[in-house]
Design a protein around this motif. Structure first.
Motif, PDB file in Angstrom:
ATOM      1  N   LYS A 235       1.026  -1.293   0.090  1.00 30.88           N
ATOM      2  CA  LYS A 235      -0.310   0.204  -0.101  1.00 30.88           C
ATOM      3  C   LYS A 235       1.339   1.209  -0.112  1.00 30.88           C
ATOM      4  CE  LYS A 235      -4.188  -1.622   2.614  1.00 30.88           C
ATOM      5  NZ  LYS A 235      -5.116  -1.071   3.704  1.00 30.88           N
ATOM      6  N   ASN A 236       0.220   2.493  -0.580  1.00 30.05           N
ATOM      7  CA  ASN A 236       1.160   3.190  -0.720  1.00 30.05           C
ATOM      8  C   ASN A 236       2.593   3.192  -1.508  1.00 30.05           C
ATOM      9  OD1 ASN A 236      -0.940   4.866   0.228  1.00 30.05           O
ATOM     10  ND2 ASN A 236      -0.552   4.411   2.047  1.00 30.05           N
ATOM     11  N   ALA A 237       3.076   2.282  -2.126  1.00 32.03           N
ATOM     12  CA  ALA A 237       3.760   1.884  -2.745  1.00 32.03           C
ATOM     13  C   ALA A 237       4.700   2.816  -3.167  1.00 32.03           C
ATOM     14  CB  ALA A 237       3.923   0.272  -3.628  1.00 32.03           C
ATOM     15  N   ASN A 238       4.343   4.038  -4.145  1.00 33.71           N
ATOM     16  CA  ASN A 238       5.077   5.236  -4.695  1.00 33.71           C
ATOM     17  C   ASN A 238       5.854   5.868  -3.771  1.00 33.71           C
ATOM     18  OD1 ASN A 238       4.731   4.560  -7.007  1.00 33.71           O
ATOM     19  ND2 ASN A 238       2.647   5.523  -6.619  1.00 33.71           N
ATOM     20  N   LYS A 239       5.386   5.613  -2.009  1.00 34.16           N
ATOM     21  CA  LYS A 239       5.855   6.764  -0.912  1.00 34.16           C
ATOM     22  C   LYS A 239       6.540   5.706  -0.297  1.00 34.16           C
ATOM     23  CE  LYS A 239       2.329  10.160  -0.366  1.00 34.16           C
ATOM     24  NZ  LYS A 239       1.345  10.914   0.328  1.00 34.16           N
ATOM     25  N   ALA A 240       6.268   4.770   0.226  1.00 32.77           N
ATOM     26  CA  ALA A 240       6.880   3.207   0.886  1.00 32.77           C
ATOM     27  C   ALA A 240       7.917   2.993   0.209  1.00 32.77           C
ATOM     28  CB  ALA A 240       5.682   2.175   1.234  1.00 32.77           C
ATOM     29  N   ILE A 241       8.163   2.951  -0.951  1.00 32.22           N
ATOM     30  CA  ILE A 241       9.482   2.109  -1.129  1.00 32.22           C
ATOM     31  C   ILE A 241      10.055   2.917  -2.703  1.00 32.22           C
ATOM     32  CG2 ILE A 241       9.982   0.201  -3.106  1.00 32.22           C
ATOM     33  CD1 ILE A 241       7.698  -1.063  -2.510  1.00 32.22           C
TER      34      ILE A 241
ATOM     35  N   LYS B 162      12.056 -11.285   4.581  1.00 34.07           N
ATOM     36  CA  LYS B 162      13.295 -11.076   5.611  1.00 34.07           C
ATOM     37  C   LYS B 162      14.036  -9.820   4.611  1.00 34.07           C
ATOM     38  CE  LYS B 162      14.569 -15.311   7.500  1.00 34.07           C
ATOM     39  NZ  LYS B 162      15.681 -16.107   7.215  1.00 34.07           N
ATOM     40  N   ILE B 163      13.353  -9.725   3.516  1.00 33.66           N
ATOM     41  CA  ILE B 163      13.469  -8.766   2.064  1.00 33.66           C
ATOM     42  C   ILE B 163      13.304  -7.626   2.503  1.00 33.66           C
ATOM     43  CG2 ILE B 163      14.055  -7.620   0.241  1.00 33.66           C
ATOM     44  CD1 ILE B 163      14.386 -10.133  -0.766  1.00 33.66           C
ATOM     45  N   TYR B 164      11.728  -7.552   2.760  1.00 29.26           N
ATOM     46  CA  TYR B 164      11.117  -5.928   3.582  1.00 29.26           C
ATOM     47  C   TYR B 164      11.126  -6.076   4.764  1.00 29.26           C
ATOM     48  CZ  TYR B 164       7.879  -5.148  -1.010  1.00 29.26           C
ATOM     49  OH  TYR B 164       7.423  -4.835  -2.121  1.00 29.26           O
ATOM     50  N   LYS B 165      11.444  -7.159   5.706  1.00 25.75           N
ATOM     51  CA  LYS B 165      11.874  -6.566   6.820  1.00 25.75           C
ATOM     52  C   LYS B 165      12.974  -5.746   7.286  1.00 25.75           C
ATOM     53  CE  LYS B 165      11.025  -6.842  11.645  1.00 25.75           C
ATOM     54  NZ  LYS B 165      10.496  -5.968  12.185  1.00 25.75           N
TER      55      LYS B 165
ATOM     56  N   THR C  75      13.189  -2.088   5.321  1.00 21.14           N
ATOM     57  CA  THR C  75      11.965  -1.494   5.169  1.00 21.14           C
ATOM     58  C   THR C  75      11.576  -1.425   6.458  1.00 21.14           C
ATOM     59  OG1 THR C  75      10.781  -3.261   4.245  1.00 21.14           O
ATOM     60  CG2 THR C  75      11.040  -2.347   2.477  1.00 21.14           C
ATOM     61  N   GLY C  76      11.866  -2.388   7.158  1.00 19.41           N
ATOM     62  CA  GLY C  76      10.814  -3.002   8.283  1.00 19.41           C
ATOM     63  C   GLY C  76       9.725  -3.664   8.736  1.00 19.41           C
ATOM     64  N   ILE C  77       9.324  -3.179   7.498  1.00 25.06           N
ATOM     65  CA  ILE C  77       7.695  -3.909   8.149  1.00 25.06           C
ATOM     66  C   ILE C  77       7.862  -5.872   7.426  1.00 25.06           C
ATOM     67  CG2 ILE C  77       5.413  -3.973   6.536  1.00 25.06           C
ATOM     68  CD1 ILE C  77       6.445  -1.034   7.267  1.00 25.06           C
ATOM     69  N   GLU C  78       6.684  -5.765   8.412  1.00 26.30           N
ATOM     70  CA  GLU C  78       6.132  -6.948   8.396  1.00 26.30           C
ATOM     71  C   GLU C  78       5.438  -7.555   7.644  1.00 26.30           C
ATOM     72  OE1 GLU C  78       6.843  -9.014  12.421  1.00 26.30           O
ATOM     73  OE2 GLU C  78       8.210  -8.144  12.752  1.00 26.30           O
ATOM     74  N   ILE C  79       5.579  -8.357   6.418  1.00 28.99           N
ATOM     75  CA  ILE C  79       4.320  -8.247   5.477  1.00 28.99           C
ATOM     76  C   ILE C  79       4.040 -10.055   5.939  1.00 28.99           C
ATOM     77  CG2 ILE C  79       3.851  -9.080   2.549  1.00 28.99           C
ATOM     78  CD1 ILE C  79       5.370  -6.925   2.291  1.00 28.99           C
ATOM     79  N   GLY C  80       3.246 -10.473   6.789  1.00 24.06           N
ATOM     80  CA  GLY C  80       2.487 -11.502   6.873  1.00 24.06           C
ATOM     81  C   GLY C  80       2.709 -11.988   7.860  1.00 24.06           C
TER      82      GLY C  80
END
Length: 230
Positions: free
Chosen positions: A123-129, A168-171, A174-179
């Motif tokens: 979500k909000n990938a343009n700002k988050a990534i 692990k790549i996202y965590k 980005t510090g985000i836990e996806i799942g």
């Protein structure tokens, strides 16, 4: 004369088997080519209409020997996943197979069941990534290139499986836990197909307390939005 007849029958049988083998190989060859052609069409659609982005997540039903067991245990049709990256003018899927590697997007799609897939996005990938975050994601991912696929789903970096790679790549970047992380015991291990696969991998010592992340858990994350499902 009897020996000659037997020899002729044997030779005819061998030729017939060879003919059947050639037909089967050709059938699979044409099927593979058709799937790849269809996948290339899908990629064009994705690029033209859906504006693929670096870091998009893609899911499919794998045709691997463990796919059915994963689907049954996680109660999800999706048994494999990867990260989409653009390099030059082409899109690739960064995935944990044997070994961890980049696979052209069209080949990845063609390899799944019936060429079906689902693409999701943060979500909000343009700002988050941001560009700097993307650099971090690639850097984290590059640490795993060439590593072996983890058949026993251990929570370590020595070997790695598909959903673990994404998580692990996202965590780490980005510090985000996806799942949501789970334990092996949280899954449905009662089906015979699942029991058989567990026996193959672990014998009688199933590590039910092992931390795992499944394709289903990532797919269901509320941090993601749907981009495309064919």
């Amino acid at each position: 004369m009897i020996y000659t007849m037997k020899k002729t029958i044997t030779l005819c049988g061998f030729i017939m088997l060879l003919f059947i083998a050639v037909l089967y190989a050709n059938k699979n060859y044409f099927k593979s080519n058709t799937q790849l052609a269809n996948a290339r069409t899908e990629v064009k659609i994705l690029i033209d209409k859906y504006a693929l982005q670096n870091g998009d997540l893609i899911f499919q039903t794998s045709l691997s020997s463990q796919s059915k067991a994963i689907q049954l245990a996680t109660k999800s049709k999706y048994s494999h996943c990867g990260l989409i990256y653009k390099e030059g003018n082409d899109f690739f899927v960064f995935e944990a197979v044997q070994p961890v590697k980049r696979t052209p997007l069209d080949e990845w799609i063609a390899r799944g069941q019936a060429g079906k897939y689902v693409i999701k996005r943060r979500k909000n990938a343009n700002k988050a990534i941001t560009p700097s975050i993307l650099i971090k994601m690639r850097k984290e991912g590059n640490k795993f290139i060439g590593k072996k696929y983890d058949l026993t789903f251990e929570w370590s970096d020595d070997k790695i499986y598909c959903s673990e790679l994404i998580w692990k790549i996202y965590k780490r970047a980005t510090g985000i836990e996806i799942g949501k992380l789970q334990k092996l015991s949280d899954f449905d291990l009662t089906n015979e197909a699942v029991k058989k696969k567990m026996q193959e991998r672990y014998g009688d010592k199933i590590p039910k307390g092992e931390i795992v992340i499944s394709p289903a858990a990532i797919f269901d994350s509320k941090l993601l939005i749907l981009v495309r499902a064919n």
